[in-house]
Write an enzyme that holds these catalytic residues in place. Structure first.
Site, PDB file in Angstrom:
ATOM      1  N   SER A 181       4.620 -13.761  -0.535  1.00 16.53           N
ATOM      2  CA  SER A 181       4.407 -12.547   0.232  1.00 16.53           C
ATOM      3  C   SER A 181       5.622 -11.645   0.089  1.00 16.53           C
ATOM      4  O   SER A 181       6.754 -12.098   0.275  1.00 16.53           O
ATOM      5  CB  SER A 181       4.212 -12.957   1.693  1.00 16.53           C
ATOM      6  OG  SER A 181       3.930 -11.833   2.460  1.00 16.53           O
ATOM      7  N   HIS A 206      -9.023   2.162  14.618  1.00 17.44           N
ATOM      8  CA  HIS A 206      -8.704   2.861  15.863  1.00 17.44           C
ATOM      9  C   HIS A 206      -7.936   4.159  15.614  1.00 17.44           C
ATOM     10  O   HIS A 206      -7.816   4.989  16.507  1.00 17.44           O
ATOM     11  CB  HIS A 206      -7.942   1.935  16.832  1.00 17.44           C
ATOM     12  CG  HIS A 206      -6.611   1.475  16.336  1.00 17.44           C
ATOM     13  ND1 HIS A 206      -6.440   0.345  15.580  1.00 17.44           N
ATOM     14  CD2 HIS A 206      -5.361   1.977  16.520  1.00 17.44           C
ATOM     15  CE1 HIS A 206      -5.145   0.177  15.312  1.00 17.44           C
ATOM     16  NE2 HIS A 206      -4.474   1.155  15.864  1.00 17.44           N
ATOM     17  N   HIS A 215      -1.441   2.522  -9.094  1.00 14.27           N
ATOM     18  CA  HIS A 215      -2.822   2.111  -9.334  1.00 14.27           C
ATOM     19  C   HIS A 215      -3.078   1.809 -10.810  1.00 14.27           C
ATOM     20  O   HIS A 215      -3.864   0.915 -11.129  1.00 14.27           O
ATOM     21  CB  HIS A 215      -3.787   3.182  -8.811  1.00 14.27           C
ATOM     22  CG  HIS A 215      -4.034   3.082  -7.333  1.00 14.27           C
ATOM     23  ND1 HIS A 215      -5.067   2.348  -6.812  1.00 14.27           N
ATOM     24  CD2 HIS A 215      -3.355   3.578  -6.272  1.00 14.27           C
ATOM     25  CE1 HIS A 215      -5.036   2.413  -5.479  1.00 14.27           C
ATOM     26  NE2 HIS A 215      -3.997   3.166  -5.123  1.00 14.27           N
ATOM     27  N   GLY A 243       3.134 -20.874  11.890  1.00 12.57           N
ATOM     28  CA  GLY A 243       4.115 -20.749  10.817  1.00 12.57           C
ATOM     29  C   GLY A 243       5.468 -20.378  11.419  1.00 12.57           C
ATOM     30  O   GLY A 243       5.562 -20.066  12.607  1.00 12.57           O
ATOM     31  N   HIS A 289       3.897  -3.581  -0.607  1.00 15.40           N
ATOM     32  CA  HIS A 289       3.532  -4.943  -0.209  1.00 15.40           C
ATOM     33  C   HIS A 289       2.698  -5.589  -1.303  1.00 15.40           C
ATOM     34  O   HIS A 289       1.895  -4.922  -1.959  1.00 15.40           O
ATOM     35  CB  HIS A 289       2.722  -4.875   1.090  1.00 15.40           C
ATOM     36  CG  HIS A 289       1.759  -6.016   1.257  1.00 15.40           C
ATOM     37  ND1 HIS A 289       0.424  -5.905   0.934  1.00 15.40           N
ATOM     38  CD2 HIS A 289       1.947  -7.292   1.682  1.00 15.40           C
ATOM     39  CE1 HIS A 289      -0.174  -7.069   1.174  1.00 15.40           C
ATOM     40  NE2 HIS A 289       0.718  -7.922   1.625  1.00 15.40           N
TER      41      HIS A 289
END
Lengths: 304, 304
Positions: free
Chosen positions: A100, A178, A148, A261, A114
């Site tokens: 990650s 939201h 991309h 974790g 990310h």
């Protein structure tokens, strides 16, 4: 539907994925340290009481990177009851190994980025998943197209036509319903492709390997652009949205919280600073408003 | 178990609760403006597309209060499917009316404080709920005792012995299991007491009415204490925990997100600024470490 396979093959894939992500972690940290030129990654090895552990590497307060985490985790054991009904496969035994990466640069001119890849196994079923996405604070269309384009190449090499599918999945996934906004300009997201597991291992590690190619050019191009308090404030407001996404929606974060974790590793993705201003709206016609338009209506950045 | 009652009584309680919280909102905002002396509350009336609406009042960048929200909402309509299995009662028709207060002062020497009260109705069943809790950044035991003493008085007037129960519920509720910490020094929390609804209306509004008595003295006592960057940084780190609690655990926030409440009103509780530093630990023996001790092991602040 996840693929089922004999336990020996699943063990071997798990081990190979572990070796691959450990090597990638070392390479990516070394590359980011070279770019930063000042700060270094810490290395915290940790054990999970229920089984497994990981190596968390975090760089803070760098010249370029305000907070970056590149984490490997390998956890296994009994699936927590909360998760049993939510993930595919049967039985209580699970194992997961993954990498990650979350990078929060200091400059609001450089996007947050990310990526993560993971191999998850439950009983006789297993699948790969992962993705990569870009969260700019100011829009440089050239950067979005480049990000991309690199991801499209990796996808199309694996399976022609798959970029369009994974790009749409990312637009649906990196979404704050939201707010009626995406968290950034997207990328790719894939999970449980249901194909040949060995080919998916190759694809997943290729996505992680392509991450630096997709991201570093824009770091180099934008790192020295000037900015002031107003741009920094906007960055912190948008980072508040990043927090909202990760704590309310992100499956990896929720999986980490529910599988107990190591909390500092699970939450390393949270930005160094965030701000919530009541009912904030950027001025019409501003660069901030231009970004919001794109977050509200995802674009195609490259040909499908 | 919620109480069932004839629709006419439920209508009347709903209306009375609405009138009470609107009056309390006006009083509380006026009092906070007097204390702040500089900033004023905005007033945003909003409608909910599915039924109902509210009045959100927020004060930002004051001399004393960095961000304060005092919101009334009254929503009704069809229960979203996600919530149908999670709240008591039967049928798809629901209504909720309530007051929500969150105060984030500028000075880290002044605690963040929260209170809310609500009346919820589903079909023929209805209940009151609410609570109040205190989130200091630096521990002044006198302030914690005062806050709990005022709440104890309200509880004991309503039902002898109830403070101890509601205090324990608050310690269990305002809890971040993934951190092994409470978000503050607690207060009271109550929901669905299953008693006489009219008495519960009196109790709920009394809790909201007592809020200023519980909180204002410590604002006055601590507002002029000196502090520097280090204390502000600690405040922002702790506010990161406040964000974690509200987005991951807080029922009101989750209810607001799932019932498509007005998002700026639902999230007005989030602090103006927050910070996440990887693996931060206060120095042993420091004032920051003393606060953490209390967050890890809740105390009794007044006799039960």
């Amino acid at each position: 539907m996840p693929t089922t396979a004999p336990p020996e093959l699943l063990d071997r894939l798990h081990d190979e994925m572990g070796a691959a992500v450990r090597a990638l972690q070392a390479e990516i940290c070394a590359a980011l340290e070279r770019i930063d030129g000042r700060a270094r990654f810490s290395a915290d090895a940790w054990d999970r009481p229920g089984g497994g552990g990981g190596l968390s590497r975090v760089l803070q307060d760098g010249a370029v990177f305000e907070k970056s985490g590149v984490n490997v985790s390998e956890v296994h054991g009994s699936l927590p009851p909360d998760l049993a009904g939510k993930i595919p496969g049967e039985g209580g035994a699970f194992a997961a190994v993954g990498l990650s990466i979350v990078i929060h640069p200091a400059s609001p001119m450089v996007p947050t980025a990310h990526a993560n890849v993971r191999f998850i196994r439950r009983g006789a079923a297993a699948w790969f998943g992962g993705g990569a996405d870009l969260t700019p604070y100011y829009l440089f269309e050239e950067d979005c197209r480049h990000f991309h384009r690199v991801l499209r190449e990796v996808c199309e090499r694996h399976e022609p036509g798959s970029y369009a599918r994974h790009k749409r999945t990312a637009d649906a996934y990196f979404h704050l319903p939201h707010r009626g906004e995406r968290r950034g300009v997207g990328g790719i997201f894939f999970e449980d492709m249901g194909g040949d597991l060995r080919r998916e291992l190759v694809f997943s590690t290729a996505v992680a390997r392509a991450f630096l190619d997709a991201y570093v050019p824009m770091v180099e191009r934008r790192r020295d652009l000037p900015y002031g308090e107003a741009e920094r404030r906007w960055q912190e407001i948008r980072r508040g949205r990043y927090v909202e996404f990760n704590l309310v929606h992100d499956r990896g974060t929720i999986f980490g919280l529910q599988t107990a974790g190591r909390i500092e590793s699970v939450l390393m993705s949270l930005p160094p600073r965030a701000r919530w201003i009541y009912d904030h709206h950027p001025a019409p016609g501003s660069r901030e408003a231009a970004l919001l338009d794109v977050l509200r209506t995802p674009r195609e950045w490259v040909d499908l």
